[in-house]
Write a protein that holds these residues in place. Structure first.
Motif, PDB file in Angstrom:
ATOM      1  N   LEU A  83      34.412  32.764  46.862  1.00 49.95           N
ATOM      2  CA  LEU A  83      34.913  34.064  47.301  1.00 49.95           C
ATOM      3  C   LEU A  83      35.329  34.071  48.766  1.00 49.95           C
ATOM      4  N   ASP A  84      34.726  33.190  49.559  1.00 48.11           N
ATOM      5  CA  ASP A  84      35.111  33.109  50.968  1.00 48.11           C
ATOM      6  C   ASP A  84      35.960  31.861  51.238  1.00 48.11           C
ATOM      7  N   GLY A  85      36.520  31.288  50.190  1.00 47.65           N
ATOM      8  CA  GLY A  85      37.347  30.102  50.346  1.00 47.65           C
ATOM      9  C   GLY A  85      38.694  30.429  50.960  1.00 47.65           C
ATOM     10  N   PRO A  86      39.444  29.399  51.361  1.00 53.84           N
ATOM     11  CA  PRO A  86      40.760  29.627  51.973  1.00 53.84           C
ATOM     12  C   PRO A  86      41.722  30.271  50.975  1.00 53.84           C
ATOM     13  N   PRO A  87      42.571  31.188  51.458  1.00 53.75           N
ATOM     14  CA  PRO A  87      43.518  31.844  50.541  1.00 53.75           C
ATOM     15  C   PRO A  87      44.596  30.881  50.064  1.00 53.75           C
ATOM     16  N   VAL A  88      44.909  30.977  48.784  1.00 50.16           N
ATOM     17  CA  VAL A  88      45.958  30.161  48.171  1.00 50.16           C
ATOM     18  C   VAL A  88      46.907  31.099  47.430  1.00 50.16           C
ATOM     19  N   THR A  89      48.197  30.865  47.587  1.00 51.70           N
ATOM     20  CA  THR A  89      49.205  31.707  46.931  1.00 51.70           C
ATOM     21  C   THR A  89      49.959  30.893  45.891  1.00 51.70           C
ATOM     22  N   ALA A  90      50.131  31.477  44.708  1.00 51.45           N
ATOM     23  CA  ALA A  90      50.880  30.833  43.630  1.00 51.45           C
ATOM     24  C   ALA A  90      51.723  31.890  42.927  1.00 51.45           C
ATOM     25  N   SER A  91      52.899  31.482  42.455  1.00 49.32           N
ATOM     26  CA  SER A  91      53.797  32.399  41.734  1.00 49.32           C
ATOM     27  C   SER A  91      53.412  32.387  40.259  1.00 49.32           C
ATOM     28  N   LEU A  92      52.448  33.214  39.902  1.00 45.82           N
ATOM     29  CA  LEU A  92      51.894  33.189  38.559  1.00 45.82           C
ATOM     30  C   LEU A  92      52.889  33.686  37.519  1.00 45.82           C
ATOM     31  N   ILE A  93      52.899  32.987  36.392  1.00 48.83           N
ATOM     32  CA  ILE A  93      53.808  33.336  35.294  1.00 48.83           C
ATOM     33  C   ILE A  93      53.256  34.499  34.484  1.00 48.83           C
ATOM     34  N   PHE A  94      51.943  34.556  34.351  1.00 42.66           N
ATOM     35  CA  PHE A  94      51.299  35.612  33.563  1.00 42.66           C
ATOM     36  C   PHE A  94      50.390  36.435  34.459  1.00 42.66           C
ATOM     37  N   THR A  95      50.662  37.729  34.551  1.00 45.91           N
ATOM     38  CA  THR A  95      49.845  38.625  35.370  1.00 45.91           C
ATOM     39  C   THR A  95      49.633  39.933  34.619  1.00 45.91           C
ATOM     40  N   GLY A  96      48.745  40.754  35.152  1.00 44.89           N
ATOM     41  CA  GLY A  96      48.527  42.071  34.575  1.00 44.89           C
ATOM     42  C   GLY A  96      49.624  43.041  34.973  1.00 44.89           C
ATOM     43  N   SER A  97      49.517  44.272  34.476  1.00 47.43           N
ATOM     44  CA  SER A  97      50.551  45.274  34.720  1.00 47.43           C
ATOM     45  C   SER A  97      50.699  45.626  36.194  1.00 47.43           C
ATOM     46  N   MET A  98      49.638  45.402  36.975  1.00 45.30           N
ATOM     47  CA  MET A  98      49.684  45.710  38.407  1.00 45.30           C
ATOM     48  C   MET A  98      50.041  44.479  39.237  1.00 45.30           C
ATOM     49  N   GLY A  99      50.446  43.419  38.581  1.00 42.25           N
ATOM     50  CA  GLY A  99      50.816  42.220  39.320  1.00 42.25           C
ATOM     51  C   GLY A  99      49.636  41.422  39.834  1.00 42.25           C
ATOM     52  N   MET A 100      48.476  41.633  39.228  1.00 43.26           N
ATOM     53  CA  MET A 100      47.279  40.904  39.630  1.00 43.26           C
ATOM     54  C   MET A 100      47.003  39.778  38.635  1.00 43.26           C
ATOM     55  N   ALA A 101      46.157  38.832  39.069  1.00 41.97           N
ATOM     56  CA  ALA A 101      45.747  37.762  38.166  1.00 41.97           C
ATOM     57  C   ALA A 101      45.021  38.364  36.961  1.00 41.97           C
ATOM     58  N   LEU A 102      45.232  37.773  35.790  1.00 43.58           N
ATOM     59  CA  LEU A 102      44.595  38.276  34.579  1.00 43.58           C
ATOM     60  C   LEU A 102      43.091  38.040  34.606  1.00 43.58           C
ATOM     61  N   ASP A 103      42.362  39.035  34.152  1.00 48.76           N
ATOM     62  CA  ASP A 103      40.907  38.975  34.008  1.00 48.76           C
ATOM     63  C   ASP A 103      40.616  38.654  32.552  1.00 48.76           C
ATOM     64  N   ARG A 104      39.899  37.564  32.294  1.00 49.35           N
ATOM     65  CA  ARG A 104      39.710  37.131  30.907  1.00 49.35           C
ATOM     66  C   ARG A 104      38.988  38.178  30.064  1.00 49.35           C
ATOM     67  N   ASN A 105      38.038  38.898  30.645  1.00 47.77           N
ATOM     68  CA  ASN A 105      37.298  39.894  29.881  1.00 47.77           C
ATOM     69  C   ASN A 105      38.205  41.051  29.459  1.00 47.77           C
ATOM     70  N   ARG A 106      39.006  41.554  30.408  1.00 45.41           N
ATOM     71  CA  ARG A 106      39.935  42.634  30.076  1.00 45.41           C
ATOM     72  C   ARG A 106      40.992  42.155  29.094  1.00 45.41           C
ATOM     73  N   PHE A 107      41.488  40.935  29.318  1.00 45.83           N
ATOM     74  CA  PHE A 107      42.516  40.392  28.425  1.00 45.83           C
ATOM     75  C   PHE A 107      41.982  40.272  27.002  1.00 45.83           C
ATOM     76  N   ASN A 108      40.785  39.727  26.866  1.00 46.80           N
ATOM     77  CA  ASN A 108      40.214  39.552  25.531  1.00 46.80           C
ATOM     78  C   ASN A 108      39.978  40.890  24.838  1.00 46.80           C
ATOM     79  N   ASP A 109      39.499  41.883  25.603  1.00 46.25           N
ATOM     80  CA  ASP A 109      39.200  43.197  25.023  1.00 46.25           C
ATOM     81  C   ASP A 109      40.451  44.002  24.705  1.00 46.25           C
ATOM     82  N   ARG A 110      41.440  43.933  25.602  1.00 41.57           N
ATOM     83  CA  ARG A 110      42.587  44.840  25.493  1.00 41.57           C
ATOM     84  C   ARG A 110      43.836  44.195  24.888  1.00 41.57           C
ATOM     85  N   VAL A 111      43.867  42.868  24.845  1.00 38.84           N
ATOM     86  CA  VAL A 111      45.066  42.196  24.334  1.00 38.84           C
ATOM     87  C   VAL A 111      44.739  41.286  23.150  1.00 38.84           C
ATOM     88  N   TRP A 112      43.820  40.326  23.365  1.00 39.26           N
ATOM     89  CA  TRP A 112      43.583  39.309  22.349  1.00 39.26           C
ATOM     90  C   TRP A 112      42.965  39.883  21.075  1.00 39.26           C
TER      91      TRP A 112
END
Length: 202
Positions: A83-112
């Motif tokens: 959590l306190d590691g150096p910031p890394v930026t990547a152009s993610l192909i799959f993100t949530g509706s708000m442009g954030m990284a996908l959360d596996r728990n939310r994805f599994n509950d709401r999509v999968w």
């Protein structure tokens, strides 16, 4: 990407445009999205810390390109490994509706799981997204790919583990024999077209 390239769920979520070589037909698996305490996401190396290259089938490449046309990649910045590691930026192909990284728990509950229910498939543990990796493995083994290559594509250090896990999916010796002879007798081998062979019926 899970069914067509064998990526783990976190590796799919961490896949960036810069990791995909469309012309070379290769996916570079270099990161995953991992949840730490309180479900806070970080970028981390793939499981086991081992980066790998996976063949990108043309059909998967076209599907991925179509997705990117409809949903352009989004730059996401997360800490690396901790959590306190150096910031890394990547152009993610799959993100949530708000442009954030996908959360596996939310994805599994709401999509999968809703997708499974809509398809009439049970939502138990055996039908988690990880099942797509099993599908990938079964397709490769059925096509005659080696356990060693499959282990490399799946990111496993121990080919023996793959052998124990997937040996029941491998074509039997009898199946391979029938297929080999059928390929020749069904005209795929020009050597079987000679008149002598046809007359003798060998």
């Amino acid at each position: 990407m899970a069914a067509g390239c064998g990526l783990r769920q976190g590796e799919v979520f961490g896949l960036a445009v810069e990791d995909v070589d469309f012309l070379g037909g290769v996916v570079h698996v270099v990161r995953q999205v991992k949840l730490l305490q309180r479900h806070r996401p970080v970028f981390a190396p793939p499981k086991g810390g081992k980066e790998r290259d996976v063949p990108l089938p043309e059909s998967v490449a076209f599907a991925l390109a179509g997705h990117l046309k409809r949903h352009p990649a989004t730059e996401v910045t997360l800490p690396w490994k901790t959590l306190d590691g150096p910031p890394v930026t990547a152009s993610l192909i799959f993100t949530g509706s708000m442009g954030m990284a996908l959360d596996r728990n939310r994805f599994n509950d709401r999509v999968w799981r809703p997708a499974l229910r809509a398809a009439g498939v049970e939502t138990g543990r055996d039908n988690g997204m990880h099942a797509l990796r099993h599908f990938y493995a079964s397709v490769l083994l059925d096509a005659g790919e080696s356990i060693k290559a499959l282990s490399e594509y799946l990111g496993h250090h121990d080919p023996g583990f793959k052998l124990r896990t997937y040996t029941h999916l491998m074509p039997s010796s009898e199946t391979r024999t029938r297929a080999a002879v059928d390929r020749v007798f069904q005209g795929d081998d020009p050597a079987d077209d000679g008149p002598e062979t046809a007359q003798e019926g060998f």
